[in-house]
Design a protein around this motif. Sequence first.
Motif, PDB file in Angstrom:
ATOM      1  N   ALA A  13       0.867  -1.174   0.003  1.00  0.00           N
ATOM      2  CA  ALA A  13       0.062   0.053   0.144  1.00  0.00           C
ATOM      3  C   ALA A  13       0.994   1.129  -0.221  1.00  0.00           C
ATOM      4  N   GLU A  14       1.986   1.170   0.834  1.00  0.00           N
ATOM      5  CA  GLU A  14       2.740   2.504   0.891  1.00  0.00           C
ATOM      6  C   GLU A  14       3.376   2.630  -0.543  1.00  0.00           C
ATOM      7  N   SER A  15       4.018   1.541  -1.223  1.00  0.00           N
ATOM      8  CA  SER A  15       4.679   1.792  -2.314  1.00  0.00           C
ATOM      9  C   SER A  15       3.560   2.348  -3.475  1.00  0.00           C
ATOM     10  N   PHE A 100       3.065  -6.150  -9.345  1.00  0.00           N
ATOM     11  CA  PHE A 100       2.884  -5.077 -10.364  1.00  0.00           C
ATOM     12  C   PHE A 100       3.483  -4.047 -10.033  1.00  0.00           C
ATOM     13  N   GLY A 101       3.847  -3.397 -11.115  1.00  0.00           N
ATOM     14  CA  GLY A 101       4.505  -1.977 -11.284  1.00  0.00           C
ATOM     15  C   GLY A 101       3.692  -0.734 -11.060  1.00  0.00           C
ATOM     16  N   VAL A 102       3.872   0.049 -10.422  1.00  0.00           N
ATOM     17  CA  VAL A 102       3.224   1.414 -10.090  1.00  0.00           C
ATOM     18  C   VAL A 102       2.772   1.889 -11.560  1.00  0.00           C
ATOM     19  N   ARG A 103       3.735   1.990 -12.593  1.00  0.00           N
ATOM     20  CA  ARG A 103       3.346   2.762 -13.981  1.00  0.00           C
ATOM     21  C   ARG A 103       2.288   1.601 -14.418  1.00  0.00           C
ATOM     22  N   GLU A 104       2.160   0.491 -14.297  1.00  0.00           N
ATOM     23  CA  GLU A 104       1.295  -0.337 -14.778  1.00  0.00           C
ATOM     24  C   GLU A 104      -0.220   0.043 -14.356  1.00  0.00           C
ATOM     25  N   GLU A 173      17.172   8.710  -6.547  1.00  0.00           N
ATOM     26  CA  GLU A 173      16.493   7.668  -6.161  1.00  0.00           C
ATOM     27  C   GLU A 173      15.200   7.648  -6.705  1.00  0.00           C
ATOM     28  N   GLN A 174      14.354   8.779  -6.824  1.00  0.00           N
ATOM     29  CA  GLN A 174      12.978   8.942  -7.038  1.00  0.00           C
ATOM     30  C   GLN A 174      12.790   8.791  -8.809  1.00  0.00           C
ATOM     31  N   ILE A 175      13.951   9.455  -9.290  1.00  0.00           N
ATOM     32  CA  ILE A 175      14.089   9.430 -10.750  1.00  0.00           C
ATOM     33  C   ILE A 175      14.322   7.854 -11.322  1.00  0.00           C
ATOM     34  N   MET A 176      15.259   7.306 -10.822  1.00  0.00           N
ATOM     35  CA  MET A 176      15.505   6.113 -11.239  1.00  0.00           C
ATOM     36  C   MET A 176      14.547   5.027 -10.924  1.00  0.00           C
ATOM     37  N   GLU A 177      13.850   5.091  -9.806  1.00  0.00           N
ATOM     38  CA  GLU A 177      12.495   4.355  -9.570  1.00  0.00           C
ATOM     39  C   GLU A 177      11.575   4.568 -10.655  1.00  0.00           C
ATOM     40  N   ALA A 178      11.407   5.768 -10.839  1.00  0.00           N
ATOM     41  CA  ALA A 178      10.330   6.304 -12.062  1.00  0.00           C
ATOM     42  C   ALA A 178      10.400   6.110 -13.454  1.00  0.00           C
ATOM     43  N   VAL A 179      11.856   6.026 -13.854  1.00  0.00           N
ATOM     44  CA  VAL A 179      11.907   6.224 -15.451  1.00  0.00           C
ATOM     45  C   VAL A 179      12.813   4.681 -15.526  1.00  0.00           C
ATOM     46  N   TRP A 180      13.425   4.109 -14.489  1.00  0.00           N
ATOM     47  CA  TRP A 180      13.927   2.880 -15.049  1.00  0.00           C
ATOM     48  C   TRP A 180      13.170   1.585 -13.938  1.00  0.00           C
ATOM     49  N   ASP A 181      13.605   1.612 -12.842  1.00  0.00           N
ATOM     50  CA  ASP A 181      13.109   0.380 -12.051  1.00  0.00           C
ATOM     51  C   ASP A 181      13.459   0.406 -10.536  1.00  0.00           C
ATOM     52  N   HIS A 263       7.226   3.379 -12.251  1.00  0.00           N
ATOM     53  CA  HIS A 263       7.609   2.339 -12.052  1.00  0.00           C
ATOM     54  C   HIS A 263       7.884   1.694 -13.403  1.00  0.00           C
ATOM     55  N   ASP A 264       9.073   1.206 -13.844  1.00  0.00           N
ATOM     56  CA  ASP A 264       9.190   0.978 -15.430  1.00  0.00           C
ATOM     57  C   ASP A 264      10.250  -0.186 -15.410  1.00  0.00           C
ATOM     58  N   ALA A 265      10.539  -0.893 -16.684  1.00  0.00           N
ATOM     59  CA  ALA A 265      11.560  -1.676 -16.557  1.00  0.00           C
ATOM     60  C   ALA A 265      12.944  -1.245 -16.846  1.00  0.00           C
ATOM     61  N   PRO A 266      13.981  -1.820 -16.425  1.00  0.00           N
ATOM     62  CA  PRO A 266      15.355  -1.313 -16.641  1.00  0.00           C
ATOM     63  C   PRO A 266      15.593  -1.113 -17.950  1.00  0.00           C
ATOM     64  N   PRO A 267      16.655  -0.141 -18.373  1.00  0.00           N
ATOM     65  CA  PRO A 267      16.859  -0.042 -19.777  1.00  0.00           C
ATOM     66  C   PRO A 267      17.746  -1.313 -20.372  1.00  0.00           C
TER      67      PRO A 267
END
Length: 268
Positions: A13-15, A100-104, A173-181, A263-267
């Motif tokens: 829930a927090e994530s 699941f990923g947040v972006r999904e 950290e926020q950016i890496m989690e948001a744009v990568w994973d 949340h997204d897949a790593p490059p």
Amino acid sequence: MRVLLVEDDEPVAESLRRGLLRYGFTVNWATTGTAALAVTDPYDLVLLDLGLPDTDGLDVCRALRRRGDVPIIVISARSDETDRVVGLEIGADDYVSKPFGVREVIARIRAVMRRVRPAQAAYGGPDRYGSRLLVDRKAARVRLDGAEVALTPKEYDLLAFLTEEPGALMSREQIMEAVWDANWFGPTKTLDVHVAALRRKLAGAVVIETVRGVGFRLVVTDIRPDAGTAPAVPHPTAHPAYPAPHPATHPAVHSGHQAHDAHDAPPA
């Protein structure tokens, strides 16, 4: 948009809550079916876990659907086809299986809202930043002074994330989690490479400031090439103000304020 999140697993829930907040959603978090059905604040969509501690989530879904036509997305570890079919038949608009990923989840929310709202209300057109920069999130295109800017997929994702809240400080950290994973453990140098590319391609329209030891901040400058002024060069900030962390404890229903995440897949 106001979301009622019904989930008893606190880490999940927090994530999910942080991700929704950082994408601009307002979140009420209920940890039981009883608390969810007792919520009186208005909401536009429900994210509903089926494995609740006090009642079956399917019964909550059925009760919510009897009350009205608010969109309901079921989020559950039950991946059996029968559970998915039952959930959809009793009124859920979509079904997301854990993990699941947040972006999904964000993508599914937007898809559901496009179906239940008129197209014009669901999509108001490209977002404008100053007089020069347009970001079309529906078409995943960027225009500068009317001409399309050639961006790689990750450059676009990075720009889309930073422009969700211009002027806000985003940690690495926020950016890496948001744009990568969220589980990306590779070098973060790739982030600096993508930031440098955006600075070069969007010079004058925006500045991406480096905040030393923390992250980056996008600022709309709107400087035109013929204005006779060189684009501002971002300088590191020594002592940035940084938002306080969320409290560790939560009551049965929790309210949130707006922020951004993904949340997204790593490059490759």
